[in-house]
Design a protein around this motif. Structure first.
Motif, short mmCIF file in Angstrom:
data_model
loop_
_atom_site.label_atom_id
_atom_site.label_comp_id
_atom_site.label_asym_id
_atom_site.label_seq_id
_atom_site.Cartn_x
_atom_site.Cartn_y
_atom_site.Cartn_z
N LEU A 96 -4.19 4.60 -4.37
CA LEU A 96 -3.21 5.83 -4.47
C LEU A 96 -3.92 7.14 -4.45
CD1 LEU A 96 -0.67 3.85 -6.76
CD2 LEU A 96 -0.31 4.48 -4.42
N ALA A 112 -1.06 8.42 -1.84
CA ALA A 112 -0.10 9.23 -2.46
C ALA A 112 -0.47 10.45 -2.25
CB ALA A 112 -0.11 9.00 -3.97
N PHE A 126 4.49 8.13 -7.65
CA PHE A 126 3.81 8.74 -6.68
C PHE A 126 4.69 8.95 -5.39
CE2 PHE A 126 1.19 6.17 -9.66
CZ PHE A 126 -0.11 6.98 -9.88
#
Length: 620
Positions: A96, A112, A126
């Motif tokens: 992420l 993200a 996120f």
């Protein structure tokens, strides 16, 4: 009472347009997250300072490793997988968010694009990039993130189960957003841990068994993909030219090699010879004798092989002789301390290590987290509730490891202390052997994975023999050593713990927590099961600020050290590397996790590579 339907309709439309996270007070949305002060890089940064954004792409890079593998799944316990080398996972799996190499604990968006947290850190949300893709072109979605969390917690190795133990649930909050809800509040470190979670493709693993070893290259999303597998011998990675994140600020100027090959060697001496012959490009030297005497000859003299001690920041590797506390003979702290008194680091460092190494004296060596001197008032406040369960010395003495001046006279003092401790534990000397209260001689095997360690361990074994303790060395290859450590199949070993994070958190449960002691494949290889340690880990995880976290970590460090769960040994003053001079390097190198970033921010210099190749061909 009349209702303004037009106004009510407008209100509900507004609710739909506003992201759910914005409905809450004291919520922060940003592009990165840090555990220390402010982020170094601003929202419009173009690339990290330790890369060359214009670095050329291409060329090949070969790495040698002393082990083997029979699985390509780095996330499970079964099989001899590449989990021992997390840098390989870094090549193929996106997370992420991704760490910065010149900050102690900061992450910036990868999959993200943003991170949202409330003031109490009870959850984290996120927002995913619409451009994020798997190598088959399929978008990375919140469903993949949800699948990853559930899969790693239920089928992954103990590391993941412990890391995400306090994640109560994960839910999709929008077409490109996903939220992790925590079972407790105030754990900023958990946000940092979850942000680095690797993301797995749900559609690929449906119909496949995630918890079984496999040699089929899995579907991934990172800058490289696996293109060739020679089981047990080599893996080849090819750079993905249309990699979806190649132009993001966190990836600009990184992962420049056209291909990367890992070659495995079962014998570490053969691995060294392979490097000297030019079959591998870079090695991290772990043997001090080899570092001093091994890099000689024409290639070194002419400058084709470079030898360099890299600076590093943060904690070092913890190296020590690990007791397996699951064994009856090591249950008594006095026995462990007695054995520790027989280890003469000063003599070994002078006569075998050429004075190159330093003594490890903390599980958090080379950082402010290490316990030094007498405990502070803040540490004493944490330790006082457990006074009746701790060695009294914890409260009023700094730990001073058994030491000598390298002479036999000073060693004899330590050996006398060892005999006294064994006597206090109920042992008696009979026919030159230390006999336990139940009539058994004190003897054990020391499991080693490199021939060099036999030479370094032999004086320790001799000293033990002098007080009536029989220790035998057993040398196995690194593959068997790894398997036996995973299964806790040893009595004592020369073990290692990778450098601790500068902001310790839930990962401490897997290294020192009681629950992990019974989970094969966990990093609690010593088998520590101590309620006081468990309580202090809780204090570390839920520390309200940096000052409290440091105090709790130092307090736990003291408890671990005074219990002599291991015998701290040695560490190098830097990161010793040798490499064939084929590389281009950025003007600024990262100051944190330096060795990890070499692969990602160096590149092949065509002129240097041609000169090295010409030299090697002239020698054949």
């Amino acid at each position: 009472m009349s209702v303004n339907k037009t106004g009510l309709y407008a209100f509900f439309c507004l609710l739909i347009l506003i992201p759910p996270a914005a409905w809450c007070d004291n919520v922060t949305t940003t592009y990165g997250f840090t555990l220390y002060g402010k982020l170094k890089y601003g929202p419009g940064f173009k690339h990290f300072d330790y890369v060359n954004p214009d670095a050329p792409k291409g060329g090949s890079y070969t790495v040698g490793l002393a082990n083997s593998f029979d699985s390509l799944n780095p996330f499970i316990t079964l099989g001899n997988a590449i989990q021992q080398f997390p840098i390989i996972s870094m090549l193929t799996y996106d997370s992420l968010m991704i760490r910065s190499g010149d900050e102690p604990a900061s992450v910036y968006g990868l999959i993200a694009k943003s991170i949202t947290t409330p003031a109490d850190y009870s959850w984290v949300e996120f927002k995913l990039r619409k451009s994020a893709r798997w190598h088959d072109g399929t978008p990375i979605t919140p469903d993949d993130v949800i699948f990853s969390l559930h899969t790693l917690k239920t089928k992954g190795s103990p590391q993941y189960r412990n890391n995400y133990a306090e994640v109560d649930k994960v839910e999709k909050t929008g077409p490109y957003s996903v939220r992790f809800v925590f079972s407790e509040t105030g754990n900023r470190g958990l946000v940092y841990t979850v942000a680095q979670m690797p993301v797995l493709p749900k559609h690929y693993w449906q119909g496949r068994k995630f918890d079984e070893p496999t040699l089929d290259p899995p579907l991934t999303s990172g800058p490289y993909r696996i293109t060739r597998v020679d089981p047990g011998h080599s893996l080849t990675f090819q750079r993905v030219k249309d990699y979806w994140a190649r132009d993001l600020p966190v990836m600009k100027g990184r992962f420049n090699f056209g291909s990367i090959r890992y070659d495995w060697y079962r014998d570490t001496s053969v691995l060294y010879e392979a490097f000297m012959a030019g079959n591998t490009d870079l090695r991290w030297e772990t043997l001090p004798n080899q570092w001093v005497n091994g890099y000689k000859g024409q290639a070194v003299q002419k400058g084709y092989i470079k030898k360099e001690m890299l600076d590093y920041s943060g904690t070092t590797f913890y190296s020590g002789y690990f007791f397996n506390l699951r064994k009856k003979e090591f249950q008594d702290q006095r026995v462990r301390e007695a054995i520790a008194n027989c280890f003469d680091f000063q003599w070994i460092n002078k006569n075998i290590f050429h004075g190159q190494y330093k003594r490890v004296s903390s599980y958090f060596e080379n950082s402010e987290l290490a316990a030094r001197g007498k405990p502070s008032p803040a540490e004493l406040k944490l330790l006082e509730p457990y006074r009746d369960r701790l060695d009294p010395r914890v409260f009023n003495q700094p730990l001073k490891l058994p030491t000598t001046d390298g002479t036999q006279a000073s060693l004899r003092q330590n050996l006398r202390r060892a005999v006294q401790l064994l006597r206090e534990a109920g042992y008696t000397m009979q026919n030159g052997k230390q006999i336990s209260p139940d009539g058994k001689p004190l003897q054990f095997q020391i499991l080693l994975w490199d021939p060099f360690f036999k030479r370094a361990t032999a004086p320790f074994v001799d000293n033990l023999k002098r007080i009536g303790v029989k220790a035998k060395m057993r040398l196995v290859d690194t593959a068997e050593w790894t398997r036996r450590m995973r299964d806790f199949d040893y009595e004592m070993t020369q073990g290692f713990i990778t450098p601790m994070p500068l902001s310790p958190g839930s990962e401490q449960r897997e290294i020192f927590g009681s629950k992990a002691a019974g989970e094969k494949g966990s990093r609690n290889q010593m088998g520590i099961k101590n309620p006081v340690v468990d309580a202090l880990i809780g204090k570390i995880i839920h520390a309200p600020d940096r000052t409290a976290r440091v105090a709790a970590t130092r307090a736990m460090d003291r408890v671990l050290l005074w219990n002599y769960y291991s015998i701290p040994t040695w560490y190098a003053p830097g990161i010793p590397i040798a490499y064939w001079d084929r590389f281009g390097r950025p003007a600024t190198e990262p100051s944190w996790l330096h060795i990890v970033w070499i692969m990602s921010n160096w590149w092949i210099d065509p002129d240097k590579a041609a000169a090295v190749q010409h030299y090697l061909e002239s020698r054949r």
